[in-house]
Design an enzyme around this catalytic site. Structure first.
Site, PDB file in Angstrom:
ATOM      1  N   LYS A   1       0.850  -1.178   0.000  1.00 32.93           N
ATOM      2  CA  LYS A   1       0.000   0.000   0.000  1.00 32.93           C
ATOM      3  C   LYS A   1       0.891   1.236   0.000  1.00 32.93           C
ATOM      4  O   LYS A   1       1.835   1.321   0.783  1.00 32.93           O
ATOM      5  CB  LYS A   1      -0.920   0.011   1.219  1.00 32.93           C
ATOM      6  CG  LYS A   1      -1.870  -1.165   1.284  1.00 32.93           C
ATOM      7  CD  LYS A   1      -2.670  -1.149   2.581  1.00 32.93           C
ATOM      8  CE  LYS A   1      -3.547  -2.376   2.703  1.00 32.93           C
ATOM      9  NZ  LYS A   1      -4.271  -2.413   4.007  1.00 32.93           N
TER      10      LYS A   1
ATOM     11  N   ASP B   1       2.847  -3.135  12.400  1.00 31.00           N
ATOM     12  CA  ASP B   1       1.517  -2.619  12.087  1.00 31.00           C
ATOM     13  C   ASP B   1       0.723  -2.303  13.347  1.00 31.00           C
ATOM     14  O   ASP B   1      -0.057  -1.339  13.370  1.00 31.00           O
ATOM     15  CB  ASP B   1       0.754  -3.607  11.199  1.00 31.00           C
ATOM     16  CG  ASP B   1       0.665  -4.999  11.793  1.00 31.00           C
ATOM     17  OD1 ASP B   1       1.485  -5.340  12.681  1.00 31.00           O
ATOM     18  OD2 ASP B   1      -0.212  -5.773  11.360  1.00 31.00           O
ATOM     19  N   ARG B   2       0.934  -3.087  14.414  1.00 31.31           N
ATOM     20  CA  ARG B   2       0.237  -2.811  15.671  1.00 31.31           C
ATOM     21  C   ARG B   2       0.766  -1.522  16.310  1.00 31.31           C
ATOM     22  O   ARG B   2      -0.011  -0.729  16.855  1.00 31.31           O
ATOM     23  CB  ARG B   2       0.389  -3.985  16.642  1.00 31.31           C
ATOM     24  CG  ARG B   2      -0.313  -5.256  16.175  1.00 31.31           C
ATOM     25  CD  ARG B   2       0.000  -6.443  17.083  1.00 31.31           C
ATOM     26  NE  ARG B   2      -0.579  -6.286  18.413  1.00 31.31           N
ATOM     27  CZ  ARG B   2      -0.293  -7.095  19.443  1.00 31.31           C
ATOM     28  NH1 ARG B   2       0.571  -8.102  19.271  1.00 31.31           N
ATOM     29  NH2 ARG B   2      -0.846  -6.893  20.624  1.00 31.31           N
TER      30      ARG B   2
END
Length: 247
Positions: free
Chosen positions: A13, A97-98
């Site tokens: 992304k 990502d967390r």
């Protein structure tokens, strides 16, 4: 302008930020990543590039000259400074990502207690307190993982498609519907269970839903939540800004 690249397990992304605003976003396959990145960023002059997912993306960047965009490329790793306190007992095992989602939550709800629900391949439930301390949380299988597991670990249950679900019956009268009910209703009940118990952990907590299944789940949840599919990107942009200021 800044370019944020979030390299996941199946795709990359890309987000173009102007200060704190997302001006554009793209999703690329690994096979044609460089070609499409070049094509979609023509004309941009990026001050910085921030990349999460070095292990996934590294081989695709070999020999690629980021100077055509700008001079400053930063990779998110264990040495990268973050604008929240990480209280996780095993910080080296905590997914980037967390962390990014928690930082994003601190941007959207500053000085608040927050439950962050990230519904992707796995579903993570993480807690950030009003003092910007990341406390940890829970990890469980996501929608598609649950559906695949029932097919993989049995000889008779079929693989189901979750994309064609409109309204689920209260009582399923076919195996297909029973599997869909089990997966979707199970996840919804799990999420609402965490939301209903949040007062036992925090006072006046905010709730954010993010991840690839945000839209699918948000319209099926009874509880009032704030849905932000780009939470991780918002967090990565904040981490980039924090590091640029502290370098």
């Amino acid at each position: 302008m800044n370019l944020i690249l979030d390299a996941g397990n199946t795709c990359i992304k890309a987000f173009i930020f102007s200060n704190n605003d997302i001006k554009n976003r793209f999703i690329f396959n690994y096979s044609n990543f460089i070609e499409n990145l070049n094509k979609n960023t023509v004309g941009y002059n990026f001050e910085h590039i921030f990349i999460m997912g070095l292990t996934n993306i590294h081989k695709y960047l070999q020999g690629f000259d980021f100077d055509i965009f700008g001079k400053n490329t930063i990779f998110f790793d264990k040495y990268t400074k973050i604008p929240i306190e990480n209280c996780y007992a095993t910080p080296n095992t905590l997914g980037q990502d967390r962390i990014a989602a928690a930082v994003g939550a601190s941007v959207i709800f500053p000085n608040c207690n927050v439950l962050i629900i990230d519904a992707g391949t796995c579903i993570t439930f993480d807690y950030l307190d009003k003092g910007r301390k990341f406390l940890g949380g829970s990890i469980s299988p996501g929608l598609k993982m649950r559906a695949k597991a029932m097919n993989y670990y049995t000889s008779a249950l079929p693989q189901i498609n979750l994309d064609d679900i409109d309204v689920l019956p209260k009582i399923a009268n076919s195996t297909q519907l029973a599997l869909q009910n089990g997966v979707v209703v199970g996840v919804i009940n799990e999420i609402e269970g965490y939301i209903n118990k949040i007062d036992e952990i925090f006072d006046d907590a905010k709730i954010i839903l993010t991840g690839g299944d945000t839209v699918f789940l948000a319209k099926r949840l009874k509880n009032m939540i704030f849905a932000e599919p780009n939470l991780v990107a918002i967090g990565l942009n904040k981490i980039l800004a924090y590091n640029v200021k502290t370098i």
